[in-house]
Design a protein around this motif. Structure first.
Motif, PDB file in Angstrom:
ATOM      1  N   ARG A 147      19.316   5.914  -0.257  1.00 35.07           N
ATOM      2  CA  ARG A 147      18.762   6.073  -1.352  1.00 35.07           C
ATOM      3  C   ARG A 147      19.018   5.118  -2.569  1.00 35.07           C
ATOM      4  NH1 ARG A 147      14.825  10.335  -1.118  1.00 35.07           N
ATOM      5  NH2 ARG A 147      14.944  11.561   0.819  1.00 35.07           N
ATOM      6  N   ASN A 148      18.713   4.342  -2.433  1.00 28.67           N
ATOM      7  CA  ASN A 148      19.115   2.641  -3.770  1.00 28.67           C
ATOM      8  C   ASN A 148      18.012   2.741  -3.719  1.00 28.67           C
ATOM      9  OD1 ASN A 148      18.148   2.544  -1.645  1.00 28.67           O
ATOM     10  ND2 ASN A 148      19.774   0.338  -1.237  1.00 28.67           N
ATOM     11  N   GLY A 149      16.849   3.018  -4.415  1.00 26.49           N
ATOM     12  CA  GLY A 149      15.729   1.816  -4.206  1.00 26.49           C
ATOM     13  C   GLY A 149      15.301   1.268  -3.930  1.00 26.49           C
ATOM     14  N   VAL A 150      15.498   1.099  -2.392  1.00 30.78           N
ATOM     15  CA  VAL A 150      15.113  -0.382  -1.681  1.00 30.78           C
ATOM     16  C   VAL A 150      14.405   0.197  -0.484  1.00 30.78           C
ATOM     17  CG1 VAL A 150      16.425  -2.091   0.058  1.00 30.78           C
ATOM     18  CG2 VAL A 150      17.024  -1.060  -2.352  1.00 30.78           C
ATOM     19  N   LYS A 204       0.967  -0.834  -0.204  1.00 28.71           N
ATOM     20  CA  LYS A 204      -0.019  -0.047  -0.210  1.00 28.71           C
ATOM     21  C   LYS A 204       1.464   1.195  -0.317  1.00 28.71           C
ATOM     22  CE  LYS A 204      -3.626   2.554   2.223  1.00 28.71           C
ATOM     23  NZ  LYS A 204      -4.134   2.351   3.636  1.00 28.71           N
ATOM     24  N   THR A 205       2.018   1.232   0.988  1.00 26.02           N
ATOM     25  CA  THR A 205       2.931   2.280   1.060  1.00 26.02           C
ATOM     26  C   THR A 205       3.406   2.382  -0.315  1.00 26.02           C
ATOM     27  OG1 THR A 205       3.081   2.344   3.387  1.00 26.02           O
ATOM     28  CG2 THR A 205       4.883   3.452   2.256  1.00 26.02           C
ATOM     29  N   ALA A 206       4.586   1.610  -1.021  1.00 24.97           N
ATOM     30  CA  ALA A 206       4.551   1.340  -2.269  1.00 24.97           C
ATOM     31  C   ALA A 206       3.956   1.985  -3.246  1.00 24.97           C
ATOM     32  CB  ALA A 206       5.320   0.178  -2.929  1.00 24.97           C
ATOM     33  N   GLY A 207       2.582   1.649  -2.900  1.00 23.66           N
ATOM     34  CA  GLY A 207       1.493   2.547  -4.542  1.00 23.66           C
ATOM     35  C   GLY A 207       1.118   3.577  -4.534  1.00 23.66           C
ATOM     36  N   ALA A 208       1.981   4.496  -3.247  1.00 21.93           N
ATOM     37  CA  ALA A 208       2.145   5.948  -3.408  1.00 21.93           C
ATOM     38  C   ALA A 208       2.877   6.537  -3.286  1.00 21.93           C
ATOM     39  CB  ALA A 208       1.273   5.984  -1.526  1.00 21.93           C
ATOM     40  N   PRO A 259      11.028   3.094  -2.014  1.00 22.50           N
ATOM     41  CA  PRO A 259       9.416   3.071  -2.299  1.00 22.50           C
ATOM     42  C   PRO A 259       8.586   2.453  -0.941  1.00 22.50           C
ATOM     43  CG  PRO A 259      11.017   0.984  -2.824  1.00 22.50           C
ATOM     44  CD  PRO A 259      11.986   2.401  -2.423  1.00 22.50           C
ATOM     45  N   LEU A 260       9.162   2.869   0.180  1.00 21.79           N
ATOM     46  CA  LEU A 260       8.707   3.040   1.403  1.00 21.79           C
ATOM     47  C   LEU A 260       8.725   5.105   1.691  1.00 21.79           C
ATOM     48  CD1 LEU A 260       9.083  -0.477   3.108  1.00 21.79           C
ATOM     49  CD2 LEU A 260       7.459   0.103   1.721  1.00 21.79           C
ATOM     50  N   GLU A 261       8.340   5.467   1.269  1.00 22.83           N
ATOM     51  CA  GLU A 261       8.474   7.061   1.975  1.00 22.83           C
ATOM     52  C   GLU A 261       7.670   7.373   1.742  1.00 22.83           C
ATOM     53  OE1 GLU A 261      11.851  11.161   0.722  1.00 22.83           O
ATOM     54  OE2 GLU A 261      12.057   8.887  -0.443  1.00 22.83           O
ATOM     55  N   SER A 297      11.584   2.295  10.278  1.00 25.75           N
ATOM     56  CA  SER A 297      12.842   2.415  10.031  1.00 25.75           C
ATOM     57  C   SER A 297      12.753   0.812   9.070  1.00 25.75           C
ATOM     58  CB  SER A 297      13.840   3.172  10.715  1.00 25.75           C
ATOM     59  OG  SER A 297      15.382   2.561   9.954  1.00 25.75           O
ATOM     60  N   THR A 298      13.807   0.685   9.987  1.00 20.89           N
ATOM     61  CA  THR A 298      15.169  -0.874   9.131  1.00 20.89           C
ATOM     62  C   THR A 298      14.603  -1.706  10.760  1.00 20.89           C
ATOM     63  OG1 THR A 298      17.164  -0.170   9.303  1.00 20.89           O
ATOM     64  CG2 THR A 298      16.373  -0.443   7.235  1.00 20.89           C
ATOM     65  N   LEU A 299      14.849  -2.998  10.110  1.00 18.06           N
ATOM     66  CA  LEU A 299      14.884  -3.519  11.492  1.00 18.06           C
ATOM     67  C   LEU A 299      15.628  -5.282  10.576  1.00 18.06           C
ATOM     68  CD1 LEU A 299      10.849  -3.883  12.403  1.00 18.06           C
ATOM     69  CD2 LEU A 299      12.832  -2.931  14.017  1.00 18.06           C
ATOM     70  N   PRO A 300      15.909  -6.037  11.780  1.00 20.19           N
ATOM     71  CA  PRO A 300      17.316  -7.034  11.084  1.00 20.19           C
ATOM     72  C   PRO A 300      16.249  -7.954  10.360  1.00 20.19           C
ATOM     73  CG  PRO A 300      17.340  -6.680  13.635  1.00 20.19           C
ATOM     74  CD  PRO A 300      16.371  -5.614  13.718  1.00 20.19           C
ATOM     75  N   ASP A 301      16.815  -8.729   9.599  1.00 19.44           N
ATOM     76  CA  ASP A 301      16.782 -10.205   8.698  1.00 19.44           C
ATOM     77  C   ASP A 301      15.601  -8.679   7.829  1.00 19.44           C
ATOM     78  OD1 ASP A 301      17.674 -11.616  10.464  1.00 19.44           O
ATOM     79  OD2 ASP A 301      15.656 -12.341  10.890  1.00 19.44           O
ATOM     80  N   GLY A 302      16.266  -8.290   6.993  1.00 13.20           N
ATOM     81  CA  GLY A 302      15.640  -7.416   5.871  1.00 13.20           C
ATOM     82  C   GLY A 302      14.620  -6.726   5.886  1.00 13.20           C
ATOM     83  N   LYS A 303      14.090  -7.065   7.373  1.00 15.89           N
ATOM     84  CA  LYS A 303      12.231  -6.204   7.679  1.00 15.89           C
ATOM     85  C   LYS A 303      12.533  -4.381   7.892  1.00 15.89           C
ATOM     86  CE  LYS A 303      11.419 -10.803   9.569  1.00 15.89           C
ATOM     87  NZ  LYS A 303      10.327 -11.581  10.801  1.00 15.89           N
ATOM     88  N   TYR A 304      11.538  -4.216   7.520  1.00 18.42           N
ATOM     89  CA  TYR A 304      11.067  -2.774   8.454  1.00 18.42           C
ATOM     90  C   TYR A 304       9.593  -2.582   9.247  1.00 18.42           C
ATOM     91  CZ  TYR A 304      13.316  -1.870   4.178  1.00 18.42           C
ATOM     92  OH  TYR A 304      14.772  -1.091   3.057  1.00 18.42           O
ATOM     93  N   GLY A 305       9.886  -1.404  10.534  1.00 20.49           N
ATOM     94  CA  GLY A 305       8.698  -1.126  11.371  1.00 20.49           C
ATOM     95  C   GLY A 305       8.684  -0.234  11.312  1.00 20.49           C
TER      96      GLY A 305
END
Length: 507
Positions: A235-238, A137-141, A148-150, A417-425
């Motif tokens: 700012r790497n597109g991730v 949903k966030t990436a869609g905006a 992507p999640l900005e 922001s970032t979380l371990p194992d490639g996650k966000y929260g």
């Protein structure tokens, strides 16, 4: 359990701690002309505790004190000779008292109230992890050119960090060390900007620089990784972006592997390591355990203040600026009295009333440290943020999940922001405010590479925007004045010099 800023709140050697002596008065120098008596053998059941012994810094005194430590039943863990701090383990219950009577010792005390225990693992409790559905949903905006999640990062827009990145994202020659519970440097949104050469694990007081030693003890421990992303996610597109996406971050893990607490000897090690490895800025989103406030009229707590101040002052002299969170207790740190019901947090807390001018939140109230309060999307003090006229230096987005709701895809008032194992929260707290200020400080250091810590503090305050004190502070609208802001538009207890502004820092 670690007391991080996002969870619950969040004679002296000359010239090492003159900054403290000016405000607290000189620490007494214990003198003994007679040699130490042989200590009685400790009882078999006596617990082993950790201590800091703070001495004059000349080599002869340090070596003499080391011998006295052995005579008193202590084992030296590490000696920081340049600042006169010796970390010791001892099972002698009279060890601290004996050391205070040794010539050349200026303060000594236990750094914990519970015995040392074997290594284990811990976590810091639940974190609101971004689900795949929420991420979609966030990436869609997402806007063209953005991460992507900005769209969920209202915090970047609040301080102009999104626009600042297009002017100057910060220099890779500037490193912000995250002194915390570890950073997952394998995260794809952190790996490009991570400095392993400036990272270590300092738990216990000695720096371990083996590869990966700085990482969290388990994927459930996300606080430090979250902080690192706020500062410098590229700012790497991730995923997301950090406030200063062009600078480096490093990790200094100071979390005890058993209970997750941040003991003084670990923090001393972290400041020394950062200073000796060329770190320009440290971020400190915690308080030093086991005392929320360290009262200088109590010998053990006085020794803690002394030891940590010596280390952070040493780092400042080496060119390192320290940024720290103000706390999540909604305490007025400029008041005459506060109730501390959480200390000591490694055994059984005992409620006490303290004077915050004499009982210090360490490291945030140490001289020269930038103290940061938290705001929400409306640029108003977050309901939990501690404050205080003359104590808080600046404010920054820390989130407010209850009373300041943003118009974002998630409508989440906390910080993504970032979380371990490639996650966000999402997390909120002055823990999250400090890294925003540290990120802006990194942008300023990039622009002014020769700025001293004192100059950098002044620049950080000069670019801040101050909304002034609100007419009344009633975040939940129930008619209760929950905090009183003192001061004016130039300086006040809620925001200090103002809310940091990344765009002003680079423009």
């Amino acid at each position: 359990m670690a007391h991080l800023r996002s969870r619950r709140r969040l004679g002296l050697a000359v010239p090492l701690v003159l900054s403290l002596a000016a405000s607290l008065g000189p620490l007494p120098t214990a003198v003994s002309a007679a040699p130490l008596a042989e200590p009685a053998a400790p009882a078999a059941q006596a617990p082993t505790l950790a201590y800091v012994v703070n001495t004059r810094t000349d080599r002869r005194t340090v070596e003499s004190v080391r011998k006295a430590i052995a005579e008193a039943g202590g084992t030296v863990v590490v000696t920081h000779g340049r600042i006169g701090v010796i970390v010791v383990h001892s099972a002698n219950p009279g060890f601290a008292e004996a050391m205070r009577a040794v010539r050349g010792v200026e303060s000594a005390g236990a750094t914990r109230t519970a015995p040392l225990t074997p290594a284990g693992s811990t976590d810091e409790g639940p974190v609101q992890v971004l689900t795949k559905q929420q991420a979609a949903k966030t990436a869609g905006a997402a806007k063209a050119g953005g991460e992507p999640l900005e769209a969920d990062q209202w915090n970047l827009r609040a301080i102009g960090a999104d626009r600042a990145a297009g002017i100057d994202p910060g220099s890779a020659r500037v490193t912000v060390a995250v002194i915390d519970n570890g950073v997952d440097d394998t995260h794809p949104d952190l790996a490009p900007n991570f400095s392993a050469a400036q990272s270590a694990n300092c738990a216990g007081g000695k720096a371990d620089t083996r590869a990966g030693a700085w990482r969290p003890y388990s994927p459930a421990i996300g606080h430090g990784t979250h902080v690192a992303g706020e500062i410098a996610a590229p700012r790497n597109g991730v995923g997301i972006a950090g406030v200063a996406p062009g600078v480096k971050v490093s990790a200094i893990n100071v979390s005890d592997p058993v209970n997750g607490l941040y003991y003084p000897e670990s923090v001393v090690c972290a400041f020394m390591f950062a200073a000796d490895h060329g770190v320009e800025i440290t971020n400190n989103s915690y308080y030093v355990d086991p005392w929320l406030y360290n009262c200088v009229d109590e010998p053990d707590q006085r020794a803690i203040v002394d030891a940590v101040d010596r280390a952070q002052s040493y780092a400042q002299r080496k060119g390192t600026l320290h940024v720290a969170s103000s706390g999540n207790s909604n305490h007025d740190l400029d008041s005459d009295a506060l109730v501390d019901a959480s200390s000591p947090d490694d055994s059984t807390p005992v409620e006490r009333t303290v004077d915050p001018h004499e009982c210090l939140d360490v490291p945030t109230q140490l001289p020269g440290v930038v103290t940061v309060g938290a705001t929400g999307v409306r640029n108003v003090k977050s309901y939990y943020s501690s404050y205080g006229y003359g104590v808080v230096d600046v404010a920054a987005p820390g989130g407010d999940r209850l009373y300041q709701i943003p118009d974002t895809p998630s409508r989440n008032g906390r910080i993504l922001s970032t979380l371990p194992d490639g996650k966000y929260g999402y997390l909120q707290g002055t823990s999250m405010a400090a890294p925003h200020a540290a990120g802006v400080a990194a942008l300023l250091k990039s622009r002014y590479p020769h700025a001293t810590p004192a100059r950098l503090r002044a620049l950080l305050k000069a670019q801040a925007d101050n909304p002034g004190c609100p007419e009344s502070y009633d975040p939940n609208g129930d008619g209760t004045q929950d905090a009183v802001c003192e001061g004016g538009e130039r300086r006040n207890g809620f925001y200090g010099a103002g809310i940091v502004d990344a765009l002003d820092a680079v423009d």
